[in-house]
Design a protein around this motif. Structure first.
Motif, PDB file in Angstrom:
ATOM      1  N   PHE A 287      -9.874  -4.354   0.009  1.00  0.00           N
ATOM      2  CA  PHE A 287     -10.986  -3.401   0.074  1.00  0.00           C
ATOM      3  C   PHE A 287     -11.005  -2.408  -1.073  1.00  0.00           C
ATOM      4  O   PHE A 287     -11.977  -1.695  -1.262  1.00  0.00           O
ATOM      5  CB  PHE A 287     -10.933  -2.641   1.408  1.00  0.00           C
ATOM      6  N   CYS A 288      -9.905  -2.350  -1.844  1.00  0.00           N
ATOM      7  CA  CYS A 288      -9.823  -1.264  -2.825  1.00  0.00           C
ATOM      8  C   CYS A 288     -10.263  -1.720  -4.218  1.00  0.00           C
ATOM      9  O   CYS A 288      -9.730  -2.691  -4.750  1.00  0.00           O
ATOM     10  CB  CYS A 288      -8.407  -0.699  -2.904  1.00  0.00           C
ATOM     11  N   PRO A 289     -11.232  -1.030  -4.825  1.00  0.00           N
ATOM     12  CA  PRO A 289     -11.691  -1.420  -6.160  1.00  0.00           C
ATOM     13  C   PRO A 289     -10.639  -1.187  -7.251  1.00  0.00           C
ATOM     14  O   PRO A 289     -10.742  -1.748  -8.334  1.00  0.00           O
ATOM     15  CB  PRO A 289     -12.891  -0.497  -6.413  1.00  0.00           C
ATOM     16  N   TRP A 290      -9.626  -0.364  -6.969  1.00  0.00           N
ATOM     17  CA  TRP A 290      -8.695   0.031  -8.035  1.00  0.00           C
ATOM     18  C   TRP A 290      -7.317  -0.628  -7.969  1.00  0.00           C
ATOM     19  O   TRP A 290      -6.630  -0.719  -8.966  1.00  0.00           O
ATOM     20  CB  TRP A 290      -8.538   1.557  -8.047  1.00  0.00           C
ATOM     21  N   CYS A 291      -6.902  -1.028  -6.774  1.00  0.00           N
ATOM     22  CA  CYS A 291      -5.585  -1.668  -6.666  1.00  0.00           C
ATOM     23  C   CYS A 291      -5.680  -2.894  -5.779  1.00  0.00           C
ATOM     24  O   CYS A 291      -6.720  -3.181  -5.219  1.00  0.00           O
ATOM     25  CB  CYS A 291      -4.536  -0.683  -6.143  1.00  0.00           C
ATOM     26  N   LYS A 292      -4.568  -3.624  -5.643  1.00  0.00           N
ATOM     27  CA  LYS A 292      -4.626  -4.912  -4.950  1.00  0.00           C
ATOM     28  C   LYS A 292      -4.152  -4.844  -3.507  1.00  0.00           C
ATOM     29  O   LYS A 292      -3.750  -5.851  -2.929  1.00  0.00           O
ATOM     30  CB  LYS A 292      -3.807  -5.936  -5.744  1.00  0.00           C
ATOM     31  N   ILE A 293      -4.232  -3.686  -2.905  1.00  0.00           N
ATOM     32  CA  ILE A 293      -3.769  -3.514  -1.528  1.00  0.00           C
ATOM     33  C   ILE A 293      -4.563  -4.411  -0.567  1.00  0.00           C
ATOM     34  O   ILE A 293      -5.759  -4.627  -0.757  1.00  0.00           O
ATOM     35  CB  ILE A 293      -3.887  -2.027  -1.094  1.00  0.00           C
ATOM     36  N   ALA A 294      -3.867  -4.971   0.435  1.00  0.00           N
ATOM     37  CA  ALA A 294      -4.546  -5.684   1.521  1.00  0.00           C
ATOM     38  C   ALA A 294      -4.436  -4.837   2.786  1.00  0.00           C
ATOM     39  O   ALA A 294      -3.566  -3.963   2.875  1.00  0.00           O
ATOM     40  CB  ALA A 294      -3.902  -7.046   1.739  1.00  0.00           C
TER      41      ALA A 294
ATOM     42  N   ILE B 122      -9.830   6.952   2.992  1.00  0.00           N
ATOM     43  CA  ILE B 122      -8.546   7.628   3.200  1.00  0.00           C
ATOM     44  C   ILE B 122      -7.516   7.067   2.210  1.00  0.00           C
ATOM     45  O   ILE B 122      -6.755   7.827   1.592  1.00  0.00           O
ATOM     46  CB  ILE B 122      -8.064   7.470   4.660  1.00  0.00           C
ATOM     47  N   HIS B 123      -7.523   5.756   2.038  1.00  0.00           N
ATOM     48  CA  HIS B 123      -6.609   5.152   1.059  1.00  0.00           C
ATOM     49  C   HIS B 123      -6.854   5.733  -0.340  1.00  0.00           C
ATOM     50  O   HIS B 123      -5.915   6.092  -1.051  1.00  0.00           O
ATOM     51  CB  HIS B 123      -6.798   3.630   1.048  1.00  0.00           C
ATOM     52  N   VAL B 124      -8.120   5.840  -0.702  1.00  0.00           N
ATOM     53  CA  VAL B 124      -8.459   6.359  -2.031  1.00  0.00           C
ATOM     54  C   VAL B 124      -8.004   7.811  -2.175  1.00  0.00           C
ATOM     55  O   VAL B 124      -7.384   8.184  -3.175  1.00  0.00           O
ATOM     56  CB  VAL B 124      -9.981   6.232  -2.290  1.00  0.00           C
TER      57      VAL B 124
ATOM     58  N   SER C 284      -4.018   7.644  -2.220  1.00  0.00           N
ATOM     59  CA  SER C 284      -3.309   6.895  -3.254  1.00  0.00           C
ATOM     60  C   SER C 284      -3.854   7.088  -4.668  1.00  0.00           C
ATOM     61  O   SER C 284      -3.101   6.981  -5.630  1.00  0.00           O
ATOM     62  CB  SER C 284      -3.347   5.407  -2.934  1.00  0.00           C
ATOM     63  N   HIS C 285      -5.139   7.320  -4.803  1.00  0.00           N
ATOM     64  CA  HIS C 285      -5.700   7.300  -6.151  1.00  0.00           C
ATOM     65  C   HIS C 285      -6.241   8.621  -6.683  1.00  0.00           C
ATOM     66  O   HIS C 285      -6.303   8.810  -7.892  1.00  0.00           O
ATOM     67  CB  HIS C 285      -6.820   6.252  -6.231  1.00  0.00           C
ATOM     68  N   VAL C 286      -6.644   9.509  -5.771  1.00  0.00           N
ATOM     69  CA  VAL C 286      -7.305  10.727  -6.259  1.00  0.00           C
ATOM     70  C   VAL C 286      -6.425  11.513  -7.227  1.00  0.00           C
ATOM     71  O   VAL C 286      -6.888  11.972  -8.273  1.00  0.00           O
ATOM     72  CB  VAL C 286      -7.795  11.596  -5.075  1.00  0.00           C
TER      73      VAL C 286
HETATM   74 ZN   LIG Z   1      -6.181   1.236  -3.960  1.00  0.00          ZN
END
Ligand SMILES: [Zn+2]
Length: 328
Positions: A35-42, A239-241, A244-246
């Motif tokens: 679901f994440c455009p920036w990383c490969k998390i499942a 929430i992931h974004v 993990s990314h912000v």
């Molecule tokens: Zn991600």
């Protein structure tokens, strides 16, 4: 681009809500496994707090092979923009995460079989205290209830001021409140240019752990020893974004601050356009006179406004006066 013999270098950025971002990237919907455009998390990796998810995809890989990463299906429309310049939108982070926190509270009440008229009235009353118009209504032919979707500012007001002790015992209310306060604090830090990205990273991680706090039950007596909060299936992509990314976007774009990439101005514009559309629709009895599409009508209206503004022509004139003249 050369303008008057000056060479201007452009750096392009992209910011939008999730759906538009996914369409432009040729990427999965937010509820997919990847679901994440920036990383490969499942999806099933979300509860593992040990893995650090940094921005790991690159646009040049996608340019070469549009399906280089799982979940990517079509060529990206704007492959001239580096993936780290696709910036998550602060407004939608706030809107969608407050939505989820509120849903989880309602879900808990439902699970306890307490989602009845009394509880609904308590909620409506508490909203009244906060000067927010709020209603519940039953969805036709189902047993489900819908409720007023709040505007952004009202969502923040609920997050900061809703008295949860009206719905839960003191301990439970305090625990949920600490999660809400934690999010309000993160949201506040998110908008400040001077926020230290590493501090944000730590705070976001702690908030994530609080969100996933596990309930501990004594196996012999079945008494709850430690109250927990939510499960990993309650997490959302936003929430992931946030977690993990912000912080990484913050450190990469500290020059501008994430506020510069907020979509709130665009949303405001959209609101104005929609209001204009309905005002006009009502005036014309539901039809546009020249049968053009609503969107082109709105754009033309916008163009006319620009013309009047640029040429400094007043938009209104004093009311004409009726003068009665009689022949003598
Ligand atoms: Zn991600």
């Amino acid at each position: 681009m050369v303008i008057n013999n000056i060479l201007w270098n452009f750096e392009l950025f992209f910011s939008s809500d999730w759906k538009f971002l996914a369409i432009c990237l040729g990427f999965n919907a937010a509820n997919s496994n990847y679901f994440c455009p920036w990383c490969k998390i499942a999806k099933n990796q979300r509860e593992n707090g040990q893995i650090e998810w940094a921005i790991s995809k690159s646009m040049s890989d996608l340019k070469e092979n549009p399906t280089a990463y799982p979940g990517h299906q079509l060529p990206s429309l704007f492959n001239m923009i580096q993936l780290e310049n696709y910036i998550p939108d602060k407004l939608h982070i706030m809107l969608r995460i407050t939505d989820r926190l509120w849903e989880l509270v309602l879900q808990e009440i439902k699970n306890e079989g307490l989602f009845n008229d009394i509880t609904r009235n308590i909620i409506i009353k508490e909203m009244e205290n906060l000067k927010i118009r709020f209603e519940f209504w039953k969805i036709r032919d189902t047993n489900n209830w819908n409720y007023t979707s709040l505007m952004g500012d009202d969502k923040l007001r609920v997050l900061q001021n809703f008295n949860l002790t009206k719905l839960f015992d003191l301990e439970r209310a305090a625990l949920i409140k600490s999660l809400w306060d934690g999010f309000a604090e993160l949201y506040d830090l998110l908008g400040k240019k001077e926020t230290d990205p590493q501090l944000f990273r730590l705070k976001a991680k702690a908030w994530y752990e609080l969100f996933l706090k596990k309930t501990v039950v004594d196996p012999e007596t079945n008494i709850i020893l430690v109250q927990g909060l939510y499960r990993s299936s309650d997490l959302t992509p936003y929430i992931h974004v946030l977690v993990s990314h912000v912080w990484e976007f913050m450190s990469k774009h500290q020059r501008w601050g994430l506020n510069s990439f907020s979509c709130s101005a665009v949303e405001k514009k959209n609101h104005d356009h929609v209001s204009y559309f309905f005002r006009k629709t009502l005036k014309n009895g539901g039809k546009f006179q020249n049968k053009t599409s609503a969107i082109s009508e709105i754009l033309k209206h916008e163009n006319r406004l620009f013309f009047y503004t640029q040429n400094n022509i007043p938009l209104s004139y004093p009311k004409p006066q009726h003068i009665h003249m009689s022949q003598l």
